[in-house]
Design a protein around this motif. Structure first.
Motif, PDB file in Angstrom:
ATOM      1  N   GLN A   1      37.743  25.007  44.169  1.00 55.49           N
ATOM      2  CA  GLN A   1      36.298  24.927  44.391  1.00 55.49           C
ATOM      3  C   GLN A   1      35.745  26.267  44.889  1.00 55.49           C
ATOM      4  O   GLN A   1      34.663  26.687  44.466  1.00 55.49           O
ATOM      5  CB  GLN A   1      35.946  23.805  45.362  1.00 55.49           C
ATOM      6  N   LEU A   2      36.479  26.946  45.766  1.00 58.52           N
ATOM      7  CA  LEU A   2      36.017  28.245  46.247  1.00 58.52           C
ATOM      8  C   LEU A   2      36.029  29.284  45.127  1.00 58.52           C
ATOM      9  O   LEU A   2      35.135  30.127  45.051  1.00 58.52           O
ATOM     10  CB  LEU A   2      36.846  28.705  47.440  1.00 58.52           C
ATOM     11  N   LYS A   3      37.010  29.198  44.243  1.00 54.21           N
ATOM     12  CA  LYS A   3      37.031  30.101  43.084  1.00 54.21           C
ATOM     13  C   LYS A   3      35.816  29.838  42.203  1.00 54.21           C
ATOM     14  O   LYS A   3      35.143  30.768  41.744  1.00 54.21           O
ATOM     15  CB  LYS A   3      38.313  29.917  42.290  1.00 54.21           C
ATOM     16  N   HIS A   4      35.505  28.558  41.971  1.00 56.25           N
ATOM     17  CA  HIS A   4      34.317  28.198  41.180  1.00 56.25           C
ATOM     18  C   HIS A   4      33.036  28.683  41.855  1.00 56.25           C
ATOM     19  O   HIS A   4      32.105  29.134  41.178  1.00 56.25           O
ATOM     20  CB  HIS A   4      34.254  26.690  40.940  1.00 56.25           C
ATOM     21  N   CYS A   5      32.993  28.597  43.180  1.00 60.56           N
ATOM     22  CA  CYS A   5      31.818  29.103  43.912  1.00 60.56           C
ATOM     23  C   CYS A   5      31.637  30.590  43.639  1.00 60.56           C
ATOM     24  O   CYS A   5      30.525  31.051  43.361  1.00 60.56           O
ATOM     25  CB  CYS A   5      31.982  28.869  45.417  1.00 60.56           C
ATOM     26  N   GLY A   6      32.718  31.335  43.720  1.00 56.50           N
ATOM     27  CA  GLY A   6      32.651  32.766  43.449  1.00 56.50           C
ATOM     28  C   GLY A   6      32.178  33.050  42.030  1.00 56.50           C
ATOM     29  O   GLY A   6      31.358  33.955  41.808  1.00 56.50           O
ATOM     30  N   GLN A   7      32.657  32.273  41.075  1.00 53.02           N
ATOM     31  CA  GLN A   7      32.238  32.457  39.684  1.00 53.02           C
ATOM     32  C   GLN A   7      30.749  32.173  39.518  1.00 53.02           C
ATOM     33  O   GLN A   7      30.041  32.912  38.839  1.00 53.02           O
ATOM     34  CB  GLN A   7      33.066  31.561  38.760  1.00 53.02           C
ATOM     35  N   LYS A   8      30.278  31.113  40.150  1.00 55.57           N
ATOM     36  CA  LYS A   8      28.855  30.771  40.046  1.00 55.57           C
ATOM     37  C   LYS A   8      27.966  31.841  40.673  1.00 55.57           C
ATOM     38  O   LYS A   8      26.861  32.091  40.206  1.00 55.57           O
ATOM     39  CB  LYS A   8      28.573  29.427  40.733  1.00 55.57           C
ATOM     40  N   LEU A   9      28.456  32.445  41.745  1.00 55.53           N
ATOM     41  CA  LEU A   9      27.666  33.447  42.468  1.00 55.53           C
ATOM     42  C   LEU A   9      27.901  34.867  41.951  1.00 55.53           C
ATOM     43  O   LEU A   9      27.169  35.784  42.318  1.00 55.53           O
ATOM     44  CB  LEU A   9      27.994  33.373  43.960  1.00 55.53           C
ATOM     45  N   GLY A  10      28.933  35.035  41.142  1.00 57.38           N
ATOM     46  CA  GLY A  10      29.254  36.359  40.613  1.00 57.38           C
ATOM     47  C   GLY A  10      29.912  37.275  41.629  1.00 57.38           C
ATOM     48  O   GLY A  10      29.743  38.483  41.577  1.00 57.38           O
ATOM     49  N   VAL A  11      30.664  36.682  42.562  1.00 54.08           N
ATOM     50  CA  VAL A  11      31.328  37.457  43.607  1.00 54.08           C
ATOM     51  C   VAL A  11      32.799  37.089  43.671  1.00 54.08           C
ATOM     52  O   VAL A  11      33.223  36.087  43.103  1.00 54.08           O
ATOM     53  CB  VAL A  11      30.660  37.249  44.992  1.00 54.08           C
ATOM     54  N   SER A  12      33.539  37.881  44.411  1.00 52.62           N
ATOM     55  CA  SER A  12      34.963  37.637  44.557  1.00 52.62           C
ATOM     56  C   SER A  12      35.331  37.624  46.035  1.00 52.62           C
ATOM     57  O   SER A  12      34.955  38.527  46.777  1.00 52.62           O
ATOM     58  CB  SER A  12      35.737  38.748  43.833  1.00 52.62           C
ATOM     59  N   GLY A  13      36.044  36.593  46.442  1.00 50.96           N
ATOM     60  CA  GLY A  13      36.496  36.480  47.821  1.00 50.96           C
ATOM     61  C   GLY A  13      35.638  35.551  48.656  1.00 50.96           C
ATOM     62  O   GLY A  13      34.437  35.419  48.439  1.00 50.96           O
ATOM     63  N   ARG A  14      36.283  34.923  49.610  1.00 55.24           N
ATOM     64  CA  ARG A  14      35.605  33.934  50.452  1.00 55.24           C
ATOM     65  C   ARG A  14      34.491  34.530  51.303  1.00 55.24           C
ATOM     66  O   ARG A  14      33.437  33.930  51.464  1.00 55.24           O
ATOM     67  CB  ARG A  14      36.621  33.218  51.332  1.00 55.24           C
ATOM     68  N   ALA A  15      34.729  35.714  51.854  1.00 55.28           N
ATOM     69  CA  ALA A  15      33.695  36.348  52.680  1.00 55.28           C
ATOM     70  C   ALA A  15      32.458  36.642  51.842  1.00 55.28           C
ATOM     71  O   ALA A  15      31.326  36.421  52.283  1.00 55.28           O
ATOM     72  CB  ALA A  15      34.237  37.627  53.314  1.00 55.28           C
TER      73      ALA A  15
END
Length: 165
Positions: free
Chosen positions: A48-62
């Motif tokens: 889910q966190l990886k998908h969040c990064g993909q949706k936002l266009g960013v990499s990494g939890r921070a």
């Protein structure tokens, strides 16, 4: 030659379930703690966190946490009551963590050694008693060191700040 596209993707909204996970990440909770609290697997949290990064266009939890604050998908933390002052080096370190820069990218941008960059992040986390880098980002917003003006992410994405604030 890199295959990474340097385009500006539209920020997609996260689902309520993804936002529940990101909120806990922003508060400094570990993956295991979040999985236990939400009665889901560690693998589900990571996906889910990886998908969040993909949706936002960013990499990494921070960077996911920072992007959620910038785009208004997470409620921003209350300003800290204490008005600590931070050095330019600490502010630069905070910004590098927030944009999702790797330790090598941070070192290259700051023209320092990689181990120095790692040490700066560790020292800032220790000073603020941050649980991890995403929690450090939340504290940066609380201390008003980070804000919506920081939209250029290490991934090449430019975050879209909502106009109706």
């Amino acid at each position: 030659m890199s295959t990474r596209l340097n385009r500006l993707p539209a920020t997609l909204p996260l689902t309520p379930a993804q936002l529940r996970i990101v909120r806990r990440v922003a508060d400094g909770a570990s993956t295991g703690t979040i999985a236990s609290e939400l009665t889901i697997t560690v693998g589900t949290i990571n996906v889910q966190l990886k998908h969040c990064g993909q949706k936002l266009g960013v990499s990494g939890r921070a960077a996911v946490v920072h992007a959620c604050f910038v785009t208004g998908q997470l409620q921003r933390p209350e300003p800290a009551a204490s008005r600590d002052t931070f050095s330019e080096t600490e502010v630069e370190t905070w910004r590098m963590v927030a944009i999702g820069a790797t330790s090598q990218e941070f070192a290259d941008r700051a023209r320092i050694r990689r181990d120095t960059a790692v040490g700066r992040v560790k020292a800032l986390r220790e000073r603020l008693k941050a649980e991890n880098d995403p929690h450090l980002v939340t504290l940066g917003w609380s201390y008003e060191v980070l804000d919506e003006s920081l939209t250029e992410m290490a991934s090449g994405t430019t975050l879209h700040v909502p106009t109706s604030r």
